[in-house]
Design a protein around this motif. Sequence first.
Motif, PDB file in Angstrom:
ATOM      1  N   SER A  24       1.004  -1.104  -0.022  1.00 29.41           N
ATOM      2  CA  SER A  24       0.050  -0.064   0.086  1.00 29.41           C
ATOM      3  C   SER A  24       0.973   1.320   0.046  1.00 29.41           C
ATOM      4  O   SER A  24       0.333   2.263   0.462  1.00 29.41           O
ATOM      5  N   CYS A  26       1.869   3.218  -2.451  1.00 25.45           N
ATOM      6  CA  CYS A  26       1.754   4.057  -3.693  1.00 25.45           C
ATOM      7  C   CYS A  26       1.696   5.484  -3.402  1.00 25.45           C
ATOM      8  O   CYS A  26       1.047   5.830  -2.541  1.00 25.45           O
ATOM      9  N   SER A  66      -1.946   9.672  -1.516  1.00 22.24           N
ATOM     10  CA  SER A  66      -1.828   8.171  -1.482  1.00 22.24           C
ATOM     11  C   SER A  66      -3.020   7.932  -2.281  1.00 22.24           C
ATOM     12  O   SER A  66      -3.142   6.704  -2.743  1.00 22.24           O
ATOM     13  N   ASP A  67      -4.119   8.655  -2.670  1.00 23.89           N
ATOM     14  CA  ASP A  67      -5.220   8.305  -3.539  1.00 23.89           C
ATOM     15  C   ASP A  67      -5.903   9.408  -4.430  1.00 23.89           C
ATOM     16  O   ASP A  67      -5.310  10.627  -4.201  1.00 23.89           O
ATOM     17  N   PHE A  68      -6.810   9.273  -5.230  1.00 25.37           N
ATOM     18  CA  PHE A  68      -7.125  10.163  -6.080  1.00 25.37           C
ATOM     19  C   PHE A  68      -7.802  11.369  -5.069  1.00 25.37           C
ATOM     20  O   PHE A  68      -7.698  12.591  -5.637  1.00 25.37           O
ATOM     21  N   ARG A  69      -8.415  10.794  -4.132  1.00 23.32           N
ATOM     22  CA  ARG A  69      -9.170  12.065  -3.246  1.00 23.32           C
ATOM     23  C   ARG A  69      -8.205  12.962  -2.778  1.00 23.32           C
ATOM     24  O   ARG A  69      -8.603  14.103  -2.881  1.00 23.32           O
ATOM     25  N   SER A  70      -7.128  12.717  -2.303  1.00 21.22           N
ATOM     26  CA  SER A  70      -6.100  13.610  -1.626  1.00 21.22           C
ATOM     27  C   SER A  70      -5.476  14.279  -2.738  1.00 21.22           C
ATOM     28  O   SER A  70      -5.093  15.546  -2.084  1.00 21.22           O
ATOM     29  N   ARG A 120     -13.701  -2.422  -8.288  1.00 23.57           N
ATOM     30  CA  ARG A 120     -12.412  -2.765  -9.197  1.00 23.57           C
ATOM     31  C   ARG A 120     -12.789  -4.039  -9.879  1.00 23.57           C
ATOM     32  O   ARG A 120     -13.072  -5.241  -9.063  1.00 23.57           O
ATOM     33  N   ARG A 126      -9.510   1.595 -14.054  1.00 26.34           N
ATOM     34  CA  ARG A 126     -10.331   1.946 -13.054  1.00 26.34           C
ATOM     35  C   ARG A 126     -11.296   3.169 -13.390  1.00 26.34           C
ATOM     36  O   ARG A 126     -11.259   3.952 -14.290  1.00 26.34           O
ATOM     37  N   GLN A 210      -3.680   1.590  -9.475  1.00 24.83           N
ATOM     38  CA  GLN A 210      -4.646   1.256  -8.362  1.00 24.83           C
ATOM     39  C   GLN A 210      -5.046   2.624  -7.585  1.00 24.83           C
ATOM     40  O   GLN A 210      -4.214   3.334  -7.300  1.00 24.83           O
ATOM     41  N   ASP A 211      -6.317   2.731  -7.459  1.00 21.86           N
ATOM     42  CA  ASP A 211      -7.110   3.782  -6.667  1.00 21.86           C
ATOM     43  C   ASP A 211      -7.302   3.408  -5.581  1.00 21.86           C
ATOM     44  O   ASP A 211      -8.380   2.630  -5.466  1.00 21.86           O
ATOM     45  N   LYS A 212      -6.643   3.632  -4.513  1.00 19.00           N
ATOM     46  CA  LYS A 212      -7.000   2.927  -3.212  1.00 19.00           C
ATOM     47  C   LYS A 212      -8.194   3.434  -2.376  1.00 19.00           C
ATOM     48  O   LYS A 212      -8.299   4.647  -2.747  1.00 19.00           O
TER      49      LYS A 212
END
Length: 212
Positions: A24, A26, A66-70, A120, A126, A210-212
């Motif tokens: 995890s 990324c 760490s993800d798209f949201r951030s 997913r 994605r 990967q979109d966590k």
Amino acid sequence: MKNVILSALLVLSFTFTANASEKSGCTLAQSGQIEVNWTGYKTPKKVGVGGAFDKVTYAPVATSGSDFRSILVGSSVVIDASSVNSKHEDRDAKLAQFFFGLMSDKNINAKILDIKADKRVKNTPRTGTLSVLIEMNGVKRATPMTYTFSDGIFEAKGSIDLLDFSASKALAGINEACFDLHEGKTWSDVGIGFKTKIEATLCKVKAINQDK
């Protein structure tokens, strides 16, 4: 004996933590600006005409995360509508004068409010949904969009109705200016979209998309 057991537990604990970080770890980062595009429709057959804007000022909420949201939620753009570019000089001049020129503000503002990932599916891009607040002609509307992420490209698409933005005057203006070319019909729905590059680093190759 106690020291041996304690040492073994510490080794197991370290190994588990290292493996968890490996899965995890990324980091996502945008590369370059955002490209904003649109598709208008003309004639009774609803023929599409596409274009973009040359002047888009992008304000990211964060440069990496760490993800798209951030890195996306809270990001915004200011679009200079007079920079409309459909790769047709005469058309662009008419759009700037008789459409965007009849609106209360020359700029279009947009801000990403939310993002939700779909479940997913292995070996496929994605996908998910966005909520984007659009301000045009003095009117603000939260607009749903869908997105795909594949090979480092994040692309979102949606649709707006110009009448929702009190733009009937502008719609009538461009319809009159292009009456013969549009065969008397300019549609109020417009396709909208944007895309940007997002790089994934510090993670396994198989987790690149990967979109966590």
